[in-house]
Design an enzyme around this catalytic site. Structure first.
Site, PDB file in Angstrom:
ATOM      1  N   ALA A  79      42.066  -7.563  36.639  1.00 38.62           N
ATOM      2  CA  ALA A  79      41.716  -8.584  35.648  1.00 38.62           C
ATOM      3  C   ALA A  79      42.882  -8.954  34.743  1.00 38.62           C
ATOM      4  O   ALA A  79      42.946 -10.079  34.235  1.00 38.62           O
ATOM      5  CB  ALA A  79      40.536  -8.104  34.809  1.00 38.62           C
ATOM      6  N   ARG A 138      37.651 -17.598  44.203  1.00 40.62           N
ATOM      7  CA  ARG A 138      36.654 -16.977  43.327  1.00 40.62           C
ATOM      8  C   ARG A 138      36.419 -17.835  42.088  1.00 40.62           C
ATOM      9  O   ARG A 138      36.709 -19.029  42.084  1.00 40.62           O
ATOM     10  CB  ARG A 138      37.108 -15.565  42.975  1.00 40.62           C
ATOM     11  CG  ARG A 138      37.111 -14.682  44.240  1.00 40.62           C
ATOM     12  CD  ARG A 138      37.311 -13.241  43.953  1.00 40.62           C
ATOM     13  NE  ARG A 138      36.294 -12.715  43.058  1.00 40.62           N
ATOM     14  CZ  ARG A 138      36.411 -11.559  42.426  1.00 40.62           C
ATOM     15  NH1 ARG A 138      37.488 -10.802  42.591  1.00 40.62           N
ATOM     16  NH2 ARG A 138      35.452 -11.129  41.635  1.00 40.62           N
ATOM     17  N   GLU A 140      52.948  -8.525  44.145  1.00 34.70           N
ATOM     18  CA  GLU A 140      51.593  -8.557  43.571  1.00 34.70           C
ATOM     19  C   GLU A 140      50.587  -8.573  44.723  1.00 34.70           C
ATOM     20  O   GLU A 140      50.757  -9.333  45.680  1.00 34.70           O
ATOM     21  CB  GLU A 140      51.457  -9.831  42.729  1.00 34.70           C
ATOM     22  CG  GLU A 140      50.082 -10.098  42.181  1.00 34.70           C
ATOM     23  CD  GLU A 140      49.981 -11.463  41.488  1.00 34.70           C
ATOM     24  OE1 GLU A 140      48.987 -11.674  40.793  1.00 34.70           O
ATOM     25  OE2 GLU A 140      50.882 -12.318  41.674  1.00 34.70           O
ATOM     26  N   ARG A 177      31.891  -0.196  43.116  1.00 40.46           N
ATOM     27  CA  ARG A 177      31.719  -1.459  42.399  1.00 40.46           C
ATOM     28  C   ARG A 177      31.779  -2.634  43.367  1.00 40.46           C
ATOM     29  O   ARG A 177      32.727  -2.782  44.128  1.00 40.46           O
ATOM     30  CB  ARG A 177      32.854  -1.583  41.369  1.00 40.46           C
ATOM     31  CG  ARG A 177      32.950  -2.913  40.699  1.00 40.46           C
ATOM     32  CD  ARG A 177      34.185  -2.951  39.776  1.00 40.46           C
ATOM     33  NE  ARG A 177      34.370  -4.284  39.285  1.00 40.46           N
ATOM     34  CZ  ARG A 177      35.451  -5.024  39.543  1.00 40.46           C
ATOM     35  NH1 ARG A 177      36.427  -4.551  40.270  1.00 40.46           N
ATOM     36  NH2 ARG A 177      35.545  -6.229  39.063  1.00 40.46           N
ATOM     37  N   HIS A 179      46.238  -8.483  45.754  1.00 44.71           N
ATOM     38  CA  HIS A 179      44.830  -8.576  45.362  1.00 44.71           C
ATOM     39  C   HIS A 179      43.984  -8.439  46.620  1.00 44.71           C
ATOM     40  O   HIS A 179      44.308  -9.031  47.652  1.00 44.71           O
ATOM     41  CB  HIS A 179      44.528  -9.914  44.687  1.00 44.71           C
ATOM     42  CG  HIS A 179      45.272 -10.102  43.412  1.00 44.71           C
ATOM     43  ND1 HIS A 179      44.902  -9.478  42.251  1.00 44.71           N
ATOM     44  CD2 HIS A 179      46.386 -10.806  43.137  1.00 44.71           C
ATOM     45  CE1 HIS A 179      45.755  -9.800  41.299  1.00 44.71           C
ATOM     46  NE2 HIS A 179      46.679 -10.596  41.817  1.00 44.71           N
ATOM     47  N   TYR A 197      34.497  -6.030  47.591  1.00 42.56           N
ATOM     48  CA  TYR A 197      35.711  -5.232  47.769  1.00 42.56           C
ATOM     49  C   TYR A 197      35.646  -4.266  48.947  1.00 42.56           C
ATOM     50  O   TYR A 197      36.653  -3.675  49.319  1.00 42.56           O
ATOM     51  CB  TYR A 197      36.012  -4.439  46.492  1.00 42.56           C
ATOM     52  CG  TYR A 197      36.292  -5.331  45.314  1.00 42.56           C
ATOM     53  CD1 TYR A 197      37.507  -5.971  45.180  1.00 42.56           C
ATOM     54  CD2 TYR A 197      35.326  -5.554  44.335  1.00 42.56           C
ATOM     55  CE1 TYR A 197      37.778  -6.807  44.105  1.00 42.56           C
ATOM     56  CE2 TYR A 197      35.581  -6.382  43.259  1.00 42.56           C
ATOM     57  CZ  TYR A 197      36.802  -7.003  43.145  1.00 42.56           C
ATOM     58  OH  TYR A 197      37.059  -7.834  42.091  1.00 42.56           O
ATOM     59  N   PRO A 202      42.847  -2.224  36.010  1.00 39.27           N
ATOM     60  CA  PRO A 202      41.501  -1.878  35.566  1.00 39.27           C
ATOM     61  C   PRO A 202      40.441  -2.007  36.651  1.00 39.27           C
ATOM     62  O   PRO A 202      40.447  -2.951  37.439  1.00 39.27           O
ATOM     63  CB  PRO A 202      41.221  -2.881  34.441  1.00 39.27           C
ATOM     64  CG  PRO A 202      42.571  -3.280  33.954  1.00 39.27           C
ATOM     65  CD  PRO A 202      43.469  -3.232  35.152  1.00 39.27           C
ATOM     66  N   ASN A 203      39.551  -1.044  36.662  1.00 35.73           N
ATOM     67  CA  ASN A 203      38.361  -0.980  37.518  1.00 35.73           C
ATOM     68  C   ASN A 203      38.651  -0.678  38.982  1.00 35.73           C
ATOM     69  O   ASN A 203      37.720  -0.508  39.761  1.00 35.73           O
ATOM     70  CB  ASN A 203      37.522  -2.260  37.410  1.00 35.73           C
ATOM     71  CG  ASN A 203      36.943  -2.431  36.033  1.00 35.73           C
ATOM     72  OD1 ASN A 203      36.351  -1.504  35.489  1.00 35.73           O
ATOM     73  ND2 ASN A 203      37.142  -3.591  35.448  1.00 35.73           N
ATOM     74  N   ASN A 205      48.676  -4.274  41.634  1.00 37.26           N
ATOM     75  CA  ASN A 205      47.438  -5.032  41.594  1.00 37.26           C
ATOM     76  C   ASN A 205      46.976  -4.965  40.137  1.00 37.26           C
ATOM     77  O   ASN A 205      46.353  -3.997  39.735  1.00 37.26           O
ATOM     78  CB  ASN A 205      46.372  -4.447  42.522  1.00 37.26           C
ATOM     79  CG  ASN A 205      45.095  -5.260  42.515  1.00 37.26           C
ATOM     80  OD1 ASN A 205      44.876  -6.082  41.634  1.00 37.26           O
ATOM     81  ND2 ASN A 205      44.235  -5.013  43.492  1.00 37.26           N
TER      82      ASN A 205
END
Length: 159
Positions: free
Chosen positions: A77, A110, A101, A17, A103, A22, A9-10, A74
């Site tokens: 969320a 974070r 995985e 964004r 990120h 990012y 998502p996103n 990835n």
């Protein structure tokens, strides 16, 4: 050999964004860079992005029947709460498929809720914190693992 890359998502909003977090690179540019590197190393690569958990679960499950040899994901969320994504990845792993995985940000640095990954325990490795380069590092890792699997199979057949 075929590698699938699933973006959660996103991630379709990269370059728009939270650019301070990012960076300015768009998802299409990340995919192009990965495609070039994969082809240079003799791999086919396929990309998928969705903002919907169930669609991502379906895409993961399809890896078992669509000729995919390794997965880079990835989950965005979904990393922090999706047992459904975790279980789909665990099904791949139980069938011998390597999964990496990735990120873009260092999730451990974070917000507290991002510190726990539901996904990390069921993948062969996790790469975080290198911006768009995290994807490239994930690609190098999965290509290395797939080459090692191929070599082991060839050695076994030669015995």
């Amino acid at each position: 050999m075929k590698i699938k890359v699933i973006h959660g998502p996103n991630l379709n909003m990269l370059g728009i964004r939270e650019v301070q977090l990012y960076g300015p690179m768009k998802l299409e540019d990340i995919n192009k860079n990965m495609e070039m590197a994969a082809k240079q190393n003799g791999f086919d690569i396929e990309f998928y992005q969705s903002n919907h958990e169930g669609d991502i679960v379906d895409a993961i499950q399809e890896c078992l029947t669509d000729g995919t040899d390794g997965l880079i994901i990835n989950p965005a969320a979904l990393t922090h709460y999706s047992i459904a994504v975790r279980d789909a990845i665990a099904a791949l792993r139980s069938n011998g498929m390597p999964v990496v995985e990735v990120h873009m940000t260092n999730t451990a640095a974070r917000e507290e809720f991002r510190h726990k990954s539901m996904i990390s325990p069921v993948v062969i490795g996790t790469i975080t914190g290198f911006g768009p380069f995290s994807y490239h590092l994930g690609l190098v890792a999965i290509m290395q693992v797939l080459n090692e699997i191929k070599m082991a199979k060839e050695q076994k057949q030669g015995q």
